[in-house]
Design a protein around this motif. Structure first.
Motif, PDB file in Angstrom:
ATOM      1  N   ARG A  66      38.948   5.943  55.868  1.00  0.00           N
ATOM      2  CA  ARG A  66      37.784   6.487  55.165  1.00  0.00           C
ATOM      3  C   ARG A  66      38.275   7.384  54.035  1.00  0.00           C
ATOM      4  O   ARG A  66      39.461   7.749  53.970  1.00  0.00           O
ATOM      5  N   ASP A  67      37.350   7.758  53.146  1.00  0.00           N
ATOM      6  CA  ASP A  67      37.656   8.710  52.067  1.00  0.00           C
ATOM      7  C   ASP A  67      37.407  10.112  52.613  1.00  0.00           C
ATOM      8  O   ASP A  67      36.287  10.439  52.991  1.00  0.00           O
ATOM      9  N   TYR A  68      38.438  10.926  52.678  1.00  0.00           N
ATOM     10  CA  TYR A  68      38.266  12.248  53.282  1.00  0.00           C
ATOM     11  C   TYR A  68      37.768  13.279  52.276  1.00  0.00           C
ATOM     12  O   TYR A  68      37.376  14.390  52.667  1.00  0.00           O
ATOM     13  N   GLY A  69      37.753  12.929  50.984  1.00  0.00           N
ATOM     14  CA  GLY A  69      37.277  13.862  49.978  1.00  0.00           C
ATOM     15  C   GLY A  69      35.917  13.444  49.467  1.00  0.00           C
ATOM     16  O   GLY A  69      35.102  12.841  50.196  1.00  0.00           O
ATOM     17  N   ALA A  70      35.647  13.764  48.213  1.00  0.00           N
ATOM     18  CA  ALA A  70      34.382  13.355  47.605  1.00  0.00           C
ATOM     19  C   ALA A  70      34.354  11.833  47.452  1.00  0.00           C
ATOM     20  O   ALA A  70      35.375  11.206  47.162  1.00  0.00           O
ATOM     21  N   ILE A  71      33.186  11.251  47.669  1.00  0.00           N
ATOM     22  CA  ILE A  71      33.056   9.802  47.555  1.00  0.00           C
ATOM     23  C   ILE A  71      32.969   9.459  46.060  1.00  0.00           C
ATOM     24  O   ILE A  71      31.972   9.725  45.399  1.00  0.00           O
ATOM     25  N   ASP A  72      34.063   8.860  45.546  1.00  0.00           N
ATOM     26  CA  ASP A  72      34.124   8.612  44.103  1.00  0.00           C
ATOM     27  C   ASP A  72      34.586   7.193  43.776  1.00  0.00           C
ATOM     28  O   ASP A  72      35.167   6.957  42.721  1.00  0.00           O
ATOM     29  N   GLY A  73      34.351   6.244  44.735  1.00  0.00           N
ATOM     30  CA  GLY A  73      34.614   4.841  44.438  1.00  0.00           C
ATOM     31  C   GLY A  73      36.025   4.364  44.697  1.00  0.00           C
ATOM     32  O   GLY A  73      36.468   3.384  44.087  1.00  0.00           O
ATOM     33  N   ASP A  74      36.757   4.986  45.620  1.00  0.00           N
ATOM     34  CA  ASP A  74      38.120   4.545  45.924  1.00  0.00           C
ATOM     35  C   ASP A  74      38.102   3.173  46.598  1.00  0.00           C
ATOM     36  O   ASP A  74      37.331   2.931  47.540  1.00  0.00           O
ATOM     37  N   LEU A  75      39.019   2.268  46.148  1.00  0.00           N
ATOM     38  CA  LEU A  75      39.174   0.927  46.711  1.00  0.00           C
ATOM     39  C   LEU A  75      40.605   0.738  47.158  1.00  0.00           C
ATOM     40  O   LEU A  75      41.547   1.188  46.490  1.00  0.00           O
ATOM     41  N   ILE A  76      40.785   0.037  48.311  1.00  0.00           N
ATOM     42  CA  ILE A  76      42.137  -0.232  48.808  1.00  0.00           C
ATOM     43  C   ILE A  76      42.259  -1.697  49.224  1.00  0.00           C
ATOM     44  O   ILE A  76      41.269  -2.402  49.388  1.00  0.00           O
ATOM     45  N   LYS A  77      43.526  -2.092  49.409  1.00  0.00           N
ATOM     46  CA  LYS A  77      43.858  -3.430  49.885  1.00  0.00           C
ATOM     47  C   LYS A  77      44.826  -3.274  51.041  1.00  0.00           C
ATOM     48  O   LYS A  77      45.789  -2.491  50.950  1.00  0.00           O
ATOM     49  N   ALA A  78      44.609  -4.003  52.152  1.00  0.00           N
ATOM     50  CA  ALA A  78      45.479  -3.928  53.324  1.00  0.00           C
ATOM     51  C   ALA A  78      46.202  -5.259  53.499  1.00  0.00           C
ATOM     52  O   ALA A  78      45.566  -6.328  53.505  1.00  0.00           O
TER      53      ALA A  78
END
Length: 233
Positions: free
Chosen positions: A138-150
């Protein structure tokens, strides 16, 4: 008349006497020698030097200076360019560039990327007998559109587990199968958030629900990865 004869006779007498006084037997007295006499000393006799012709058939003895060089020490003579001779203008140029960049950031004309982490982060090795893993992110800070790839990697083969996973305030689950030996997991930041770098928190559980590892990544630049190694025993 008698007086004249007497005068003539006296003249002859005086003339005769004078000639006898200043005859050829007269010896003049030589002048006194007052010059300084210098005693001449002959130069010492110097024996000629002994000249020995070199033996061209004999190898010359080469003497090397003692040295304390040891294997592993840096080579005292190196052809590699170093920074021993630095242009003083480079330091002034770098300071000016930093000052200009700071001014552009403050005026909103350039994005500040100095705080971004641009190197992959390795979270170490985990040993487990579990056949599967659950990775919660999850995003532990402000929700600002972070995207990841696993991505999981085993035996040089890659499998994309999830792509363009959006990090929210709630947890998103990723499932990973483990095979015998080494298994690798990479969580890659696909972008930067609108408020800064890519940030996220993760929790990894085995199949029994045991927490194996929890941590977070902070301010990742685009393309930077969190890396994990799992050994299935």
């Amino acid at each position: 008349m008698k007086q004249v004869v007497w005068i003539v006779m006296m003249c002859f007498a005086i003339n005769g006497y004078s000639q006898s006084e200043f005859s050829s037997k007269f010896k003049a007295i030589p002048p006194v020698d007052t010059s300084v006499k210098i005693k001449k000393t002959p130069p010492p006799t110097v024996a000629p030097p002994d000249i020995v012709a070199p033996n061209i058939l004999k190898k010359p003895e080469t003497k090397f200076q003692s040295t304390t060089f040891k294997i592993g020490d840096p080579d005292p003579i190196s052809m590699i360019q170093t920074n021993d001779f630095i242009n003083p203008g480079d330091e002034v140029r770098d300071k000016m560039n930093k000052s200009i960049n700071k001014s552009l950031v403050n005026s909103g004309l350039k994005e500040d990327t100095s705080y971004l982490n641009q190197k992959d982060l390795d979270f170490g090795t985990i040993r487990t007998k579990s056949k599967t893993l659950l990775i919660r992110v999850r995003d532990y800070g402000a929700i600002d559109g972070d995207l990841i790839k696993a991505t999981s990697i085993h035996d040089y083969k890659s499998i994309v587990l999830v792509n363009n996973l959006y990090l929210d305030s709630g947890f998103r689950d990723i499932h990973m199968d483990l095979k015998e030996g080494l298994n690798y997991l990479e969580l890659e930041a696909l972008n930067r958030g609108s408020l800064g770098g890519n940030t996220g928190a993760f929790y990894i559980y085995d199949s029994a629900g045991t927490l194996l590892l929890s941590d977070l990544w902070n301010n990742f630049d685009k393309g930077v990865k969190s890396k994990f190694t799992f050994i299935k025993e």
